[in-house]
Enzyme design. Structure first.
Site, PDB file in Angstrom:
ATOM      1  N   SER A   1       0.971   7.516  -0.109  1.00 20.74           N
ATOM      2  CA  SER A   1       2.219   8.212   0.182  1.00 20.74           C
ATOM      3  C   SER A   1       1.964   9.562   0.845  1.00 20.74           C
ATOM      4  O   SER A   1       2.740  10.001   1.713  1.00 20.74           O
ATOM      5  CB  SER A   1       3.032   8.400  -1.098  1.00 20.74           C
ATOM      6  OG  SER A   1       2.327   9.200  -2.034  1.00 20.74           O
TER       7      SER A   1
ATOM      8  N   GLY B   1       1.504   8.746   4.389  1.00 17.65           N
ATOM      9  CA  GLY B   1       2.759   8.237   4.942  1.00 17.65           C
ATOM     10  C   GLY B   1       3.712   9.368   5.283  1.00 17.65           C
ATOM     11  O   GLY B   1       4.475   9.291   6.248  1.00 17.65           O
TER      12      GLY B   1
ATOM     13  N   THR C   1      -9.151  -5.437   7.775  1.00 13.84           N
ATOM     14  CA  THR C   1      -8.741  -4.805   9.024  1.00 13.84           C
ATOM     15  C   THR C   1      -7.407  -4.092   8.807  1.00 13.84           C
ATOM     16  O   THR C   1      -6.474  -4.662   8.245  1.00 13.84           O
ATOM     17  CB  THR C   1      -8.605  -5.844  10.144  1.00 13.84           C
ATOM     18  OG1 THR C   1      -9.901  -6.372  10.451  1.00 13.84           O
ATOM     19  CG2 THR C   1      -8.024  -5.223  11.413  1.00 13.84           C
TER      20      THR C   1
ATOM     21  N   GLU D   1      -4.097  -2.094  10.391  1.00  8.18           N
ATOM     22  CA  GLU D   1      -3.258  -1.988  11.595  1.00  8.18           C
ATOM     23  C   GLU D   1      -2.625  -0.602  11.570  1.00  8.18           C
ATOM     24  O   GLU D   1      -1.583  -0.390  10.960  1.00  8.18           O
ATOM     25  CB  GLU D   1      -2.199  -3.089  11.569  1.00  8.18           C
ATOM     26  CG  GLU D   1      -2.785  -4.488  11.429  1.00  8.18           C
ATOM     27  CD  GLU D   1      -1.950  -5.389  10.550  1.00  8.18           C
ATOM     28  OE1 GLU D   1      -1.049  -4.871   9.851  1.00  8.18           O
ATOM     29  OE2 GLU D   1      -2.195  -6.592  10.550  1.00  8.18           O
TER      30      GLU D   1
ATOM     31  N   TYR E   1      -8.970 -18.958  -0.279  1.00 10.20           N
ATOM     32  CA  TYR E   1      -8.959 -18.543   1.128  1.00 10.20           C
ATOM     33  C   TYR E   1     -10.180 -19.024   1.904  1.00 10.20           C
ATOM     34  O   TYR E   1     -10.082 -19.454   3.040  1.00 10.20           O
ATOM     35  CB  TYR E   1      -8.860 -17.020   1.213  1.00 10.20           C
ATOM     36  CG  TYR E   1      -8.701 -16.488   2.619  1.00 10.20           C
ATOM     37  CD1 TYR E   1      -7.444 -16.403   3.206  1.00 10.20           C
ATOM     38  CD2 TYR E   1      -9.799 -16.075   3.364  1.00 10.20           C
ATOM     39  CE1 TYR E   1      -7.277 -15.920   4.489  1.00 10.20           C
ATOM     40  CE2 TYR E   1      -9.645 -15.595   4.651  1.00 10.20           C
ATOM     41  CZ  TYR E   1      -8.381 -15.523   5.208  1.00 10.20           C
ATOM     42  OH  TYR E   1      -8.245 -15.052   6.478  1.00 10.20           O
TER      43      TYR E   1
END
Length: 201
Positions: free
Chosen positions: A112, A115, A137, A139, A172
């Site tokens: 936060s 952010g 990864t 973004e 996965y």
């Protein structure tokens, strides 16, 4: 159910959750200091990938030729910084390898405090499947109107771990569409390898 700090610590200590620095020189780092009340902080790695927008007319998710050779890799030394400009989008990577068991999932969330500076670390990909292993990864986007410095090794996000109800039949790593297993560097999109696209072409 989200794991508490005590449960995260116990899972790391008994090896069910793997969380180790990628770079050997950071192995003395005490990852237990990165545990919050119900989360585990992760740090930013040294490598970034940038789309060369001046050379890309557009990106077609079904045509890999639209981005072939159009991604530049940038490595930042410890103590230096990467300048993220307003509205710039780059791919980053975590400084730690994450390994989660088949009965947990992880959520990748931003901090936060960052952010509030306008730093976004994921567009949509916050969900980490049971059985995933290796780096994540990121973004990364700057939605502020001024540049933001990114330092390798800075705490940039956090994982929250949740239990899976029931037994996972296929984790996965063994799914035919597990495109990002064992990644080390930031990985570009592999949407071009989606099996439904191949069926249509």
């Amino acid at each position: 159910m989200i794991l508490s700090d005590a449960q995260i610590r116990e899972n790391i200590e008994n090896g069910r959750i793997g969380f180790t620095p990628v770079d050997q020189k950071h192995y003395g780092h005490d990852v237990m200091n990165q545990i919050g009340p119900a989360s585990l902080d992760f740090r930013l790695g040294n490598t970034f990938k940038i789309y060369r927008k001046s050379k890309i007319a557009m990106i077609d998710p079904r045509d890999p030729s639209t981005v072939d050779g159009m991604v530049e890799t940038v490595t930042i030394n410890d103590g230096e910084f990467f300048m993220l400009h307003p509205r710039q989008f780059v791919l980053g990577v975590t400084a730690e390898v994450l390994r989660i068991p088949d009965d947990l999932v992880a959520r990748c969330e931003g901090r936060s405090s960052l952010g509030r500076l306008g730093l976004i670390i994921h567009s949509t990909a916050w969900f980490i499947d049971p059985g995933f292993t290796w780096t994540i990864t990121l973004e990364i986007t700057n939605i502020n109107e001024v540049p933001i410095k990114l330092y390798p090794g800075m705490r940039i996000g956090q994982y929250a771990f949740e239990t899976v109800a029931g037994e996972v039949e296929t984790h996965y790593g063994v799914r035919k569409w597990s495109k990002y297993m064992h990644q080390v560097l930031p990985e570009e999109s592999r949407v071009f390898h989606d099996h439904e696209h191949k069926d249509e072409n």
